[in-house]
Every structure is written in C-alpha cells, then in structure tokens.
Write an enzyme that holds these catalytic residues in place. Structure first.
Site, PDB file in Angstrom:
ATOM      1  N   PRO A  18       0.688  -1.186  -0.093  1.00 22.51           N
ATOM      2  CA  PRO A  18       0.053   0.032   0.052  1.00 22.51           C
ATOM      3  C   PRO A  18       0.914   1.137  -0.259  1.00 22.51           C
ATOM      4  O   PRO A  18       1.779   1.345   0.881  1.00 22.51           O
ATOM      5  CB  PRO A  18      -0.865  -0.148   1.316  1.00 22.51           C
ATOM      6  N   MET A  19       0.529   2.130  -0.748  1.00 21.60           N
ATOM      7  CA  MET A  19       1.390   3.574  -1.050  1.00 21.60           C
ATOM      8  C   MET A  19       0.301   4.716  -1.225  1.00 21.60           C
ATOM      9  O   MET A  19      -0.313   4.528  -2.341  1.00 21.60           O
ATOM     10  CB  MET A  19       2.487   3.376  -2.237  1.00 21.60           C
ATOM     11  N   ALA A  20       0.467   5.331  -0.316  1.00 17.75           N
ATOM     12  CA  ALA A  20      -0.409   6.623  -0.385  1.00 17.75           C
ATOM     13  C   ALA A  20      -0.117   7.528  -1.667  1.00 17.75           C
ATOM     14  O   ALA A  20       0.886   7.876  -2.189  1.00 17.75           O
ATOM     15  CB  ALA A  20      -0.194   7.630   0.652  1.00 17.75           C
ATOM     16  N   GLN A  44      -6.636  -1.116   3.710  1.00 17.09           N
ATOM     17  CA  GLN A  44      -5.713  -0.769   4.847  1.00 17.09           C
ATOM     18  C   GLN A  44      -6.444   0.751   5.753  1.00 17.09           C
ATOM     19  O   GLN A  44      -6.631   1.592   4.974  1.00 17.09           O
ATOM     20  CB  GLN A  44      -4.259  -0.382   4.472  1.00 17.09           C
ATOM     21  N   LYS A  99       0.432  -4.748   9.155  1.00 19.46           N
ATOM     22  CA  LYS A  99       1.607  -4.096   8.663  1.00 19.46           C
ATOM     23  C   LYS A  99       2.493  -2.960   9.468  1.00 19.46           C
ATOM     24  O   LYS A  99       2.091  -2.353   9.771  1.00 19.46           O
ATOM     25  CB  LYS A  99       1.551  -3.601   6.963  1.00 19.46           C
ATOM     26  N   ASN A 127       9.227  -7.309   3.456  1.00 20.43           N
ATOM     27  CA  ASN A 127       9.064  -5.958   2.678  1.00 20.43           C
ATOM     28  C   ASN A 127      10.210  -5.157   2.786  1.00 20.43           C
ATOM     29  O   ASN A 127      10.874  -5.147   3.967  1.00 20.43           O
ATOM     30  CB  ASN A 127       7.646  -5.113   3.004  1.00 20.43           C
ATOM     31  N   CYS A 139       3.551   3.047   8.421  1.00 22.52           N
ATOM     32  CA  CYS A 139       3.662   4.469   7.507  1.00 22.52           C
ATOM     33  C   CYS A 139       4.680   5.253   8.456  1.00 22.52           C
ATOM     34  O   CYS A 139       4.606   5.659   9.645  1.00 22.52           O
ATOM     35  CB  CYS A 139       2.545   4.966   7.361  1.00 22.52           C
ATOM     36  N   ASP A 177      13.203  -2.655   0.013  1.00 21.02           N
ATOM     37  CA  ASP A 177      14.285  -2.842  -1.080  1.00 21.02           C
ATOM     38  C   ASP A 177      14.352  -4.045  -1.849  1.00 21.02           C
ATOM     39  O   ASP A 177      15.421  -4.372  -2.211  1.00 21.02           O
ATOM     40  CB  ASP A 177      15.726  -2.933  -0.192  1.00 21.02           C
TER      41      ASP A 177
END
Length: 346
Positions: A16-18, A70, A142, A203, A100, A205
């Site tokens: 998940p990425m805003a 999420q 997460k 999660n 986050c 790199d």
C-alpha cells in the site's frame, strides 16, 4: 498462499502506497503478475469519509478479489468502526497500518508511531479483529522492525498480534527512524517468521527478481511485498514469478506491449479521477515509466504541460510508438524509485 478463507494465486504482493496504489494501479499490477494488493491507507476518522479523496480510495468497482483495505488511526473503537464501514463497502480483508513513517501520520501517533505504545497497538488490534470476525473478514498487520534502532519490538508485537487473531503480518525491514534511508535488514523479519505460525511477508528494498529470491531464502517468509520498485515497472511481478519458477531471467517486455498496458491504465485512471484530476494525477505514473528512457526527460517535461486527458493519452501513445520503432523491447529498467516523500507530495 492463503489469508483466512482467501487462496491467493502467488506470493507476490503490492505494498500500500499513498497516492499510488489506487484501484487502477492495483488492477494493473494484478494483471501483470501480482497475487495480492492492498489499498492506499484509509483514515479511520469518520468526518473525513465523505471527502473526494477517501471516496476514490473506497472505489472497488470491478476489482479482482480479494479486496484488501488498509486503515489507519489511533483510537480502538474508531478503528473498529472503520473496519465495519469498509467491510460494508466491499472490503474482504482489513489491514492495520503500523508501518507508515510519514510525519503527518506519525505526528498524530498513527502508523509506525503506534509501535512506541504497545498497549494501544494491541487494543487497536483486538478491536479491529473483534469487529471483523462476525463478517468472516481476516485482519492483517503491516509494521516496521521498530521505532528506532534501540527499540526494535516487531517480534513482541507480532507474537501478541498472532495471539489476538491477526491472520498475517508484513514487516518492512527498517525502523521508523530510518524512513526509507539506508538498507533494509532482514534478520528481524526472519526472527518474526521463525516465531509465528501465521504467514509472514517480507517488505523493503525488493527491486529485482534476484533480490526477491534472496529475501525469501534469507527470511523464510511466505511472501514478498513490493512498493516503490513497481512504480514505472509494474511488470516486475511477472518477472519475479518467472525467476522463482525457472531460475532464469525473463526477457524484457516488448515496447508495444508496455505501451498498451500504460494506455489501458491511463483510461482506467481517467475514469476514476475525471478530466481535471485525471490528467494531473496520471503525470507521476507516466513520469516513472519514461524517466530513464531515451528522450524520456524531454518527453516528461513536455507531457507535464498538457492539460487534457485526450492530449495526454495521445502524447504517450505517440512517444511509445516511436520508441518501439527503435527498440522492439523495453530498452532499460525504470529509473530509481522515488522517495516516499516525493510520492506523498505528488
């Protein structure tokens, strides 16, 4: 790979990425090999639910199941209500954000800031699990390795989360203090995996098929989650799947194939955001894709001045069609992933 009642096609996940993993992007990644994708972070604050931004994040029209949402917040009952609210609107899996690192999230003690208050973190987990269980909806978590180097408590929280009914844990191999700087470490993820019976996801790199294979071996994780490396290169998931299955590298996709993927993604993007927002929010996706290509910097500058979706779509079509005349296959890897700060500011 299974999360509660949901059997996934593989163990390659979209993080998940805003501002990035909206429904069109999740759909694109799933089409190109991802077995699972989690929505952008949705606030638990009820007064913000009617905002245009939140309504778009809750749009799951036509999305491939399972639909994972999420949620983020600091108050157990509010988080429980957010879980119920999203389940009523189609969520099949609820993910709790304790990872986050963004200041605007941590400053209100949400996201990875919750790892500093284990008691509150576990009350939130208990409340969300209790709210989701009657609907048969699994809850996942997460998080990071900890708040800082001196306070790595991922293992303690993961054990307590499992006892509370969490169905899966994802660990980003950095502390909140690191943000996205330095290198991710995987020892903590390996320790979490060794201690838990539920699935654990690695999660941080993971930017190539070879790196994905190494991380899976080093951690024993059940799956890998990929974020920034998929920006501009969503086909990384099928490349990883091919490498894990065969041990071989996959040929770069044909340039015309990438063109078609991107153009279809743009149409889906425009349908969600409309004309005015669509042309602006699509720029980052186009920019990530073309930045490192021949003439990409010049095209990106020109494209950023286009003000209509039709002209933007046509410009991308023309540029990539011309590129295909010189390069049958995608000529090189996408540019270095952007920082999370750049993503949030986009």
């Amino acid at each position: 790979m299974q999360i509660g009642p949901h059997l996934l096609p593989n163990r390659l996940f979209v993080a998940p990425m805003a501002g990035v993993t909206d429904r069109p992007f999740r759909q694109l990644c799933k089409r190109l090999g991802a077995g699972y994708a989690v929505s952008e972070m949705v606030t638990s604050r009820p007064e913000l639910r009617d905002s245009l931004k939140t309504s778009r994040r809750l749009d799951h029209t036509g999305e491939v199941a399972p639909i994972a949402v999420q949620i983020a917040g600091t108050e157990p009952e509010m988080m429980a209500e957010a879980a119920r609210y999203n389940i009523e609107r189609g969520a099949q899996i609820i993910d709790i954000n304790m990872g986050c690192p963004a200041k605007k999230v941590c400053n209100v003690w949400a996201g990875s800031a919750l790892m500093q208050n284990e008691s509150l973190a576990l009350r939130i987990i208990d409340a969300v699990v209790a709210a989701s269980a009657p609907h048969g909806v699994p809850v996942t978590l997460k998080m990071r390795t900890g708040w800082c180097q001196e306070q790595k408590n991922a293992l303690q929280i993961a054990r307590a989360a499992q006892d509370a009914g969490i169905a899966m844990v994802t660990v980003h191999g950095r502390t909140r203090e690191q943000g996205y700087k330095g290198e991710a470490e995987y020892r903590t993820i390996a320790a979490v995996k060794a201690a838990l019976q539920i699935p654990v996801v690695a999660n941080g790199d993971i930017d190539s098929p070879e790196k994905a294979a190494r991380v899976l071996r080093a951690t024993g994780a059940d799956a890998v989650m990929i974020g920034r490396a998929a920006q501009g290169r969503p086909w990384i998931f099928r490349e990883i799947a091919h490498h894990l299955a065969t041990g071989q590298a996959m040929d770069a996709p044909r340039t015309l194939q990438v063109r078609d993927w991107l153009l279809e993604h743009l149409q889906d993007h425009y349908s969600l955001y409309g004309e005015r927002s669509g042309v602006r929010t699509a720029r980052k996706h186009i920019g990530w894709a073309v930045h490192a290509l021949p003439g990409g910097a010049h095209f990106r500058a020109e494209m950023n001045r286009i003000e209509t979706t039709a002209d933007q779509w046509r410009a991308v079509d023309d540029y990539l069609s011309d590129l295909a005349d010189a390069h049958e296959r995608w000529p090189q890897a996408a540019a270095e992933p952007t920082t999370i700060e750049e993503t949030l500011a986009a």
